[in-house]
Design an enzyme around this catalytic site. Sequence first.
Site, PDB file in Angstrom:
ATOM      1  N   HIS A   1       0.840  -1.096   0.203  1.00  0.00           N
ATOM      2  CA  HIS A   1       0.102   0.024  -0.288  1.00  0.00           C
ATOM      3  C   HIS A   1       1.061   1.212   0.071  1.00  0.00           C
ATOM      4  O   HIS A   1       2.203   1.268   0.247  1.00  0.00           O
ATOM      5  CB  HIS A   1      -0.888   0.059   1.274  1.00  0.00           C
ATOM      6  CG  HIS A   1      -0.129   0.094   2.499  1.00  0.00           C
ATOM      7  ND1 HIS A   1       0.317  -0.981   2.965  1.00  0.00           N
ATOM      8  CD2 HIS A   1      -0.504   0.964   3.550  1.00  0.00           C
ATOM      9  CE1 HIS A   1       0.911  -0.640   4.167  1.00  0.00           C
ATOM     10  NE2 HIS A   1       0.383   0.518   4.624  1.00  0.00           N
TER      11      HIS A   1
ATOM     12  N   HIS B   1       1.362   3.871   1.895  1.00  0.00           N
ATOM     13  CA  HIS B   1       1.952   4.581   3.267  1.00  0.00           C
ATOM     14  C   HIS B   1       3.414   4.570   3.120  1.00  0.00           C
ATOM     15  O   HIS B   1       4.317   3.372   2.530  1.00  0.00           O
ATOM     16  CB  HIS B   1       1.662   3.919   4.403  1.00  0.00           C
ATOM     17  CG  HIS B   1       0.035   4.100   4.668  1.00  0.00           C
ATOM     18  ND1 HIS B   1      -0.708   3.465   5.647  1.00  0.00           N
ATOM     19  CD2 HIS B   1      -0.845   5.250   4.232  1.00  0.00           C
ATOM     20  CE1 HIS B   1      -1.975   3.959   5.580  1.00  0.00           C
ATOM     21  NE2 HIS B   1      -1.909   4.992   4.763  1.00  0.00           N
TER      22      HIS B   1
ATOM     23  N   ASP C   1       5.873   4.199   5.034  1.00  0.00           N
ATOM     24  CA  ASP C   1       6.920   2.985   5.662  1.00  0.00           C
ATOM     25  C   ASP C   1       6.658   1.877   4.960  1.00  0.00           C
ATOM     26  O   ASP C   1       7.495   0.785   5.221  1.00  0.00           O
ATOM     27  CB  ASP C   1       6.445   2.998   7.108  1.00  0.00           C
ATOM     28  CG  ASP C   1       5.105   2.590   7.453  1.00  0.00           C
ATOM     29  OD1 ASP C   1       4.066   2.909   6.553  1.00  0.00           O
ATOM     30  OD2 ASP C   1       4.749   1.968   8.468  1.00  0.00           O
ATOM     31  N   HIS C   2       6.047   1.567   3.843  1.00  0.00           N
ATOM     32  CA  HIS C   2       5.836   0.480   3.164  1.00  0.00           C
ATOM     33  C   HIS C   2       6.282   0.916   1.429  1.00  0.00           C
ATOM     34  O   HIS C   2       7.166   0.143   0.995  1.00  0.00           O
ATOM     35  CB  HIS C   2       4.523   0.068   3.055  1.00  0.00           C
ATOM     36  CG  HIS C   2       4.222  -0.339   4.416  1.00  0.00           C
ATOM     37  ND1 HIS C   2       4.242  -1.705   4.727  1.00  0.00           N
ATOM     38  CD2 HIS C   2       3.676   0.263   5.331  1.00  0.00           C
ATOM     39  CE1 HIS C   2       3.570  -1.883   5.923  1.00  0.00           C
ATOM     40  NE2 HIS C   2       3.412  -0.617   6.451  1.00  0.00           N
TER      41      HIS C   2
ATOM     42  N   HIS D   1      -7.570  -0.357   5.370  1.00  0.00           N
ATOM     43  CA  HIS D   1      -6.316   0.374   5.931  1.00  0.00           C
ATOM     44  C   HIS D   1      -6.169   1.608   4.662  1.00  0.00           C
ATOM     45  O   HIS D   1      -6.177   2.713   5.153  1.00  0.00           O
ATOM     46  CB  HIS D   1      -5.176  -0.578   6.046  1.00  0.00           C
ATOM     47  CG  HIS D   1      -4.267   0.122   6.622  1.00  0.00           C
ATOM     48  ND1 HIS D   1      -4.243   0.496   7.855  1.00  0.00           N
ATOM     49  CD2 HIS D   1      -2.961   0.425   6.395  1.00  0.00           C
ATOM     50  CE1 HIS D   1      -3.023   1.171   8.353  1.00  0.00           C
ATOM     51  NE2 HIS D   1      -2.369   1.206   7.269  1.00  0.00           N
TER      52      HIS D   1
ATOM     53  N   ASP E   1      -0.619  -4.235   5.904  1.00  0.00           N
ATOM     54  CA  ASP E   1      -1.181  -3.487   7.093  1.00  0.00           C
ATOM     55  C   ASP E   1      -2.758  -3.819   7.207  1.00  0.00           C
ATOM     56  O   ASP E   1      -3.615  -3.174   7.700  1.00  0.00           O
ATOM     57  CB  ASP E   1      -1.213  -1.847   7.392  1.00  0.00           C
ATOM     58  CG  ASP E   1       0.470  -1.867   7.661  1.00  0.00           C
ATOM     59  OD1 ASP E   1       1.272  -2.651   7.771  1.00  0.00           O
ATOM     60  OD2 ASP E   1       0.700  -0.312   7.898  1.00  0.00           O
TER      61      ASP E   1
ATOM     62  N   HIS F   1       4.346  -5.359  10.105  1.00  0.00           N
ATOM     63  CA  HIS F   1       4.806  -4.882  11.494  1.00  0.00           C
ATOM     64  C   HIS F   1       4.825  -5.869  12.631  1.00  0.00           C
ATOM     65  O   HIS F   1       4.059  -6.963  12.489  1.00  0.00           O
ATOM     66  CB  HIS F   1       3.674  -3.731  12.046  1.00  0.00           C
ATOM     67  CG  HIS F   1       3.707  -2.636  11.084  1.00  0.00           C
ATOM     68  ND1 HIS F   1       4.749  -1.437  11.335  1.00  0.00           N
ATOM     69  CD2 HIS F   1       3.019  -2.107  10.272  1.00  0.00           C
ATOM     70  CE1 HIS F   1       4.552  -0.671  10.280  1.00  0.00           C
ATOM     71  NE2 HIS F   1       3.506  -0.973   9.745  1.00  0.00           N
TER      72      HIS F   1
END
Length: 258
Positions: free
Chosen positions: A54, A56, A58-59, A112, A135, A174
């Site tokens: 996705h 975001h 941090d991905h 999400h 996530d 995570h």
Amino acid sequence: MKIFHVPCLEDNYSYLIIDESTKEAAVVDPVEPEKLVNAANEHGLHLKLVLTTHHHWDHAGGNEKIKEMVPGIKVYGGSLDNVKGCTDKVENGDKVSLGADVNILALHTPCHTKGHISYYVTGKEGEDPAVFTGDTLFVAGCGKFFEGTAEQMYQSLCVTLGSLPKPTQVYCGHEYTVKNLQFALTVEPDSVKIQEKLSWAQKQRRAGLPTIPSTIEEEMETNPFMRAELPDVQAKVGCHSPIEAVRKIRLMKDNWRG
């Protein structure tokens, strides 16, 4: 098929998926691309694909950099997500192959984010399949409903991911397992399976080891969101339908200060 996890940032996981006969590899959510490229070089691998779950940061935040480091690498991402550096957009049901024996199926698992993709990966006959859930599905939990509804999360978890073969290995984005299981016990305090898995997860973390992978079967036994179909769980949270239960459990989790 071989899978390596690569811890990134504070509690993220990136992954290397390897086709052993050709040494071709895909990376999942390489937020710290240097780590992934170094790991690939150490194992003599040829990086071919990036699978982004996705948008975001941090991905997807390492996608542009890995394209500089590995010229020609393809970057896959959901067609409804604005994924940084994406070269190939995927829809639910799209297939990608890696090397000689690894096949990747894109599963749209929204909520999400609206275009979130989980990647279902199969190798040779006799090898357990794997799913990379970003996530959407965590070990014993799920992602926050940032761009979607309880109905979508129910569909993503209980219908789409819940219908995968039970031995499917679950690799999530995570390391949230201990907290998730502690919360799960507030929903089902008498669950021996949750108690046992929590005690195992705490041991793993004390030893500096990961709590991934889980399996779809274990999630159906310990993850309150994937158990929302059970009348017993619905009753515990005062609901009468699985979607209502997913909504209520997420609300409880958001307000939980364990």
